[in-house]
Scaffold this motif. Structure first.
Motif, PDB file in Angstrom:
ATOM      1  N   PRO A 161      -1.821  -4.171  -0.040  1.00  0.00           N
ATOM      2  CA  PRO A 161      -2.869  -4.378   0.936  1.00  0.00           C
ATOM      3  C   PRO A 161      -3.379  -2.915   1.535  1.00  0.00           C
ATOM      4  CG  PRO A 161      -1.345  -6.136   1.537  1.00  0.00           C
ATOM      5  CD  PRO A 161      -0.529  -5.011   0.481  1.00  0.00           C
ATOM      6  N   PHE A 162      -4.744  -2.565   1.492  1.00  0.00           N
ATOM      7  CA  PHE A 162      -5.222  -1.253   2.115  1.00  0.00           C
ATOM      8  C   PHE A 162      -4.880  -0.144   1.554  1.00  0.00           C
ATOM      9  CE2 PHE A 162      -4.110  -4.419   5.531  1.00  0.00           C
ATOM     10  CZ  PHE A 162      -5.085  -4.927   5.848  1.00  0.00           C
ATOM     11  N   PHE A 163      -3.957  -0.173   0.370  1.00  0.00           N
ATOM     12  CA  PHE A 163      -3.365   0.810  -0.301  1.00  0.00           C
ATOM     13  C   PHE A 163      -4.014   1.085  -1.687  1.00  0.00           C
ATOM     14  CE2 PHE A 163      -0.623   2.457   2.924  1.00  0.00           C
ATOM     15  CZ  PHE A 163       0.049   3.580   2.484  1.00  0.00           C
ATOM     16  N   SER A 164      -3.859  -0.245  -2.630  1.00  0.00           N
ATOM     17  CA  SER A 164      -4.180  -0.089  -3.936  1.00  0.00           C
ATOM     18  C   SER A 164      -5.561   0.284  -4.081  1.00  0.00           C
ATOM     19  CB  SER A 164      -3.718  -1.204  -4.353  1.00  0.00           C
ATOM     20  OG  SER A 164      -2.324  -1.751  -4.483  1.00  0.00           O
ATOM     21  N   TYR A 165      -5.949   0.941  -5.052  1.00  0.00           N
ATOM     22  CA  TYR A 165      -7.315   1.109  -5.431  1.00  0.00           C
ATOM     23  C   TYR A 165      -8.142  -0.098  -5.814  1.00  0.00           C
ATOM     24  CZ  TYR A 165     -11.509   2.163  -8.329  1.00  0.00           C
ATOM     25  OH  TYR A 165     -12.800   2.240  -8.637  1.00  0.00           O
ATOM     26  N   GLY A 166      -9.221  -0.301  -5.331  1.00  0.00           N
ATOM     27  CA  GLY A 166     -10.158  -1.533  -5.709  1.00  0.00           C
ATOM     28  C   GLY A 166     -10.954  -1.720  -4.463  1.00  0.00           C
TER      29      GLY A 166
ATOM     30  N   GLY B 170      -3.348   5.337   2.345  1.00  0.00           N
ATOM     31  CA  GLY B 170      -3.813   4.668   0.837  1.00  0.00           C
ATOM     32  C   GLY B 170      -4.532   5.357   0.199  1.00  0.00           C
ATOM     33  N   TRP B 171      -5.651   6.095   0.732  1.00  0.00           N
ATOM     34  CA  TRP B 171      -6.811   6.968   0.157  1.00  0.00           C
ATOM     35  C   TRP B 171      -5.971   8.160  -0.370  1.00  0.00           C
ATOM     36  CZ3 TRP B 171      -8.954  11.763   0.867  1.00  0.00           C
ATOM     37  CH2 TRP B 171      -9.823  11.932   0.082  1.00  0.00           C
TER      38      TRP B 171
ATOM     39  N   HIS C 177      -2.421   4.218  -9.615  1.00  0.00           N
ATOM     40  CA  HIS C 177      -3.400   4.158  -8.357  1.00  0.00           C
ATOM     41  C   HIS C 177      -3.736   2.899  -7.968  1.00  0.00           C
ATOM     42  CE1 HIS C 177      -5.686   3.637 -11.878  1.00  0.00           C
ATOM     43  NE2 HIS C 177      -6.811   3.230 -11.357  1.00  0.00           N
ATOM     44  N   THR C 178      -3.258   1.765  -8.532  1.00  0.00           N
ATOM     45  CA  THR C 178      -3.320   0.371  -8.260  1.00  0.00           C
ATOM     46  C   THR C 178      -2.110  -0.234  -7.833  1.00  0.00           C
ATOM     47  OG1 THR C 178      -3.415  -0.273 -10.605  1.00  0.00           O
ATOM     48  CG2 THR C 178      -5.486   0.208  -9.760  1.00  0.00           C
TER      49      THR C 178
ATOM     50  N   ILE D 286       6.227  -8.659  -2.139  1.00  0.00           N
ATOM     51  CA  ILE D 286       6.197  -8.746  -3.514  1.00  0.00           C
ATOM     52  C   ILE D 286       5.893  -7.320  -4.204  1.00  0.00           C
ATOM     53  CG2 ILE D 286       5.067  -9.769  -5.329  1.00  0.00           C
ATOM     54  CD1 ILE D 286       6.941 -11.740  -3.818  1.00  0.00           C
ATOM     55  N   ASN D 287       4.955  -6.928  -3.848  1.00  0.00           N
ATOM     56  CA  ASN D 287       4.430  -5.398  -4.319  1.00  0.00           C
ATOM     57  C   ASN D 287       5.453  -4.417  -4.380  1.00  0.00           C
ATOM     58  OD1 ASN D 287       3.173  -2.647  -3.940  1.00  0.00           O
ATOM     59  ND2 ASN D 287       1.926  -3.655  -5.251  1.00  0.00           N
ATOM     60  N   VAL D 288       6.068  -4.185  -2.954  1.00  0.00           N
ATOM     61  CA  VAL D 288       7.145  -3.504  -2.575  1.00  0.00           C
ATOM     62  C   VAL D 288       8.349  -3.775  -3.553  1.00  0.00           C
ATOM     63  CG1 VAL D 288       8.650  -1.901  -1.304  1.00  0.00           C
ATOM     64  CG2 VAL D 288       6.214  -2.462  -0.662  1.00  0.00           C
ATOM     65  N   GLY D 289       8.524  -4.978  -3.833  1.00  0.00           N
ATOM     66  CA  GLY D 289       9.970  -5.323  -4.253  1.00  0.00           C
ATOM     67  C   GLY D 289       9.698  -5.100  -5.861  1.00  0.00           C
ATOM     68  N   MET D 290       8.608  -5.373  -6.284  1.00  0.00           N
ATOM     69  CA  MET D 290       8.222  -5.055  -7.632  1.00  0.00           C
ATOM     70  C   MET D 290       8.396  -3.692  -8.148  1.00  0.00           C
ATOM     71  SD  MET D 290       4.303  -5.766  -9.604  1.00  0.00           S
ATOM     72  CE  MET D 290       3.530  -4.354  -8.589  1.00  0.00           C
ATOM     73  N   VAL D 291       7.705  -2.789  -7.288  1.00  0.00           N
ATOM     74  CA  VAL D 291       7.832  -1.445  -7.569  1.00  0.00           C
ATOM     75  C   VAL D 291       9.091  -0.766  -7.557  1.00  0.00           C
ATOM     76  CG1 VAL D 291       6.827   0.838  -6.493  1.00  0.00           C
ATOM     77  CG2 VAL D 291       5.254  -0.938  -6.784  1.00  0.00           C
TER      78      VAL D 291
END
Length: 426
Positions: A395-400, A23-24, A318-319, A378-383
């Protein structure tokens, strides 16, 4: 100490470390401008994220050092503290991009909703393990609903509907703990009715439901099952009422941007000019994300070689849209590897949950697996355009910092409980 380190599930920690590291790398690639400088530069997103990762390492040590019984003994207090932190946002919260979801602490911000998920999981595990029975009593169902929904109701008006949506993941946990399958079927058919109403309208939903119920009545009668016409009429009335409410809420309660997102997702708009305008505005992120992933092909363009990533075509890459960087620079191979890592972690957590000796640890473990799965799916389906755009990070990937620390807390509390399972009956 050596005995404890032997009991910790190092395979889960390895998967966690790989996901955080990959992720980083993708945050670095998505935000790197070509200028030199330290990777710890606090003026860059990848520099800040690396600081968050270092803080997470210290947090892991603290979480694993705390006595396992502490999490069960103080679950209710932790949950109440999380509710207070969410309530405090309405008074002391900082508005960022139209949402009052953060506390400003010095030069940093903290999002309490990211930690409320772990607190809710602890409270749910505590309550279910205390009642020690299947989830059938109405009073128990009401209390369980309140435990899950209170944080969501406090998060929605921030407004942050994406974070509130995540609390639906707890229904997977309830199903594992004895919730009647009827409730899941009701939820499943509610989604179908919601979609069908938007696509075809209430009248066609009514006619279709009447036809299906008529066929069901005929089939059940042939099987000599006890069913009355009155029961089917009640179901038809409930179905039609729900469909009408969906139509009313969509047209009178939803904001235009929400209607546009569903119009784009379900292709509700007939006018190609209007649909193209929506795609360029509301659907712009998803369109660019799909294009970036598709351009990566099988092997990808290579690290730091993504032309769409370097050209800042995908907003918030990045998010919430970090997965598009993986797709462009690492291709099908890279995205498959990330999906495999997440799948392995989720399945590993389910395996660990099933081997727990206490109900509290098992329920909490399933909560962790369900929340991570929900975020991931949900995130992958959205992207990739399969689901409408919602603000749910990977999770663990997005900046924040709040997201990373929140998921670290969520995961490592369970790994501590799992490491202590041998002593649970002592």
């Amino acid at each position: 100490m050596i005995d404890f380190l032997k009991k910790v599930d190092w395979f889960s920690i390895l998967l966690y470390a790989l996901l955080v590291f990959i992720g980083w790398l993708n945050i670095y690639s998505a935000t790197y401008t070509g200028e030199g400088g330290s990777i710890l530069n606090s003026d860059t997103f990848y520099g800040k994220q690396l600081v968050f990762i270092i803080v997470s390492c210290f947090l892991v040590i603290i979480l694993l050092s705390v006595e396992a019984k502490f999490y069960e003994r103080f679950a209710s207090i932790i949950y109440l503290a999380s509710l207070l932190s969410l309530l405090g946002l309405f008074v002391f919260g900082k508005n960022v991009n139209g949402a009052t979801s953060w506390y400003a602490i010095g030069g940093m911000t903290l999002q309490p909703s990211e930690f409320a998920k772990a607190a809710t999981a602890l409270a749910l595990a505590k309550y279910l393990s205390d009642i020690q029975t299947d989830i059938k009593d109405f009073k128990d169902l009401l209390k369980i609903f309140l435990i899950i929904s209170l944080p969501a109701f406090l998060i929605i008006p921030q407004p942050d509907p994406g974070s509130a949506l995540v609390y639906a993941a707890f229904f997977f946990v309830l199903y594992r703990e004895g919730l009647h399958p009827m409730y899941l079927l009701i939820g499943f058919f509610s989604i179908i009715l919601f979609t069908a109403t938007l696509l075809f309208g209430t009248i066609w939903v009514f006619l279709g439901s009447a036809l299906l119920l008529g066929l069901a009545y005929y089939y059940l009668k042939r099987k000599k099952q006890r069913v009355t016409i009155l029961q089917l009429i009640v179901v038809l009335i409930v179905t039609t009422t729900f469909s009408y409410s969906v139509d009313f809420i969509f047209n009178n309660v939803f904001e235009q941007r929400h209607r546009d997102r569903f119009s784009l997702w379900l292709r509700l708009e007939d006018d190609p000019v209007k649909l193209n305008q929506i795609r360029k505005t509301i659907g712009y992120n998803t369109y660019q994300s799909e294009s970036a992933i598709g351009s990566g092909g099988f092997m990808g363009k290579g690290f730091l070689e993504g032309t769409r990533t370097k050209g800042n075509f995908v907003p918030e890459q990045h998010t919430d849209y970090i997965f598009s960087t993986v797709g462009e620079e690492w291709g099908f191979v890279g995205t498959s590897a990330v999906v495999l890592l997440f799948s392995m972690l989720i399945l590993r957590l389910i395996f660990l949950a099933e081997r727990q000796k206490s109900a509290f640890s098992r329920i909490y473990g399933y909560s962790v697996a369900s929340i991570i799965f929900f975020h991931f799916a949900i995130n992958v389906g959205m992207v990739i355009g399969l689901l409408p755009t919602v603000g749910i990070p990977l999770p663990f990937f997005s900046y924040g910092g709040s997201g990373l620390l929140g998921f670290t807390v969520l995961l490592f509390i369970f790994l501590k409980l799992d490491a202590n399972r041998i002593n649970e009956w002592m």
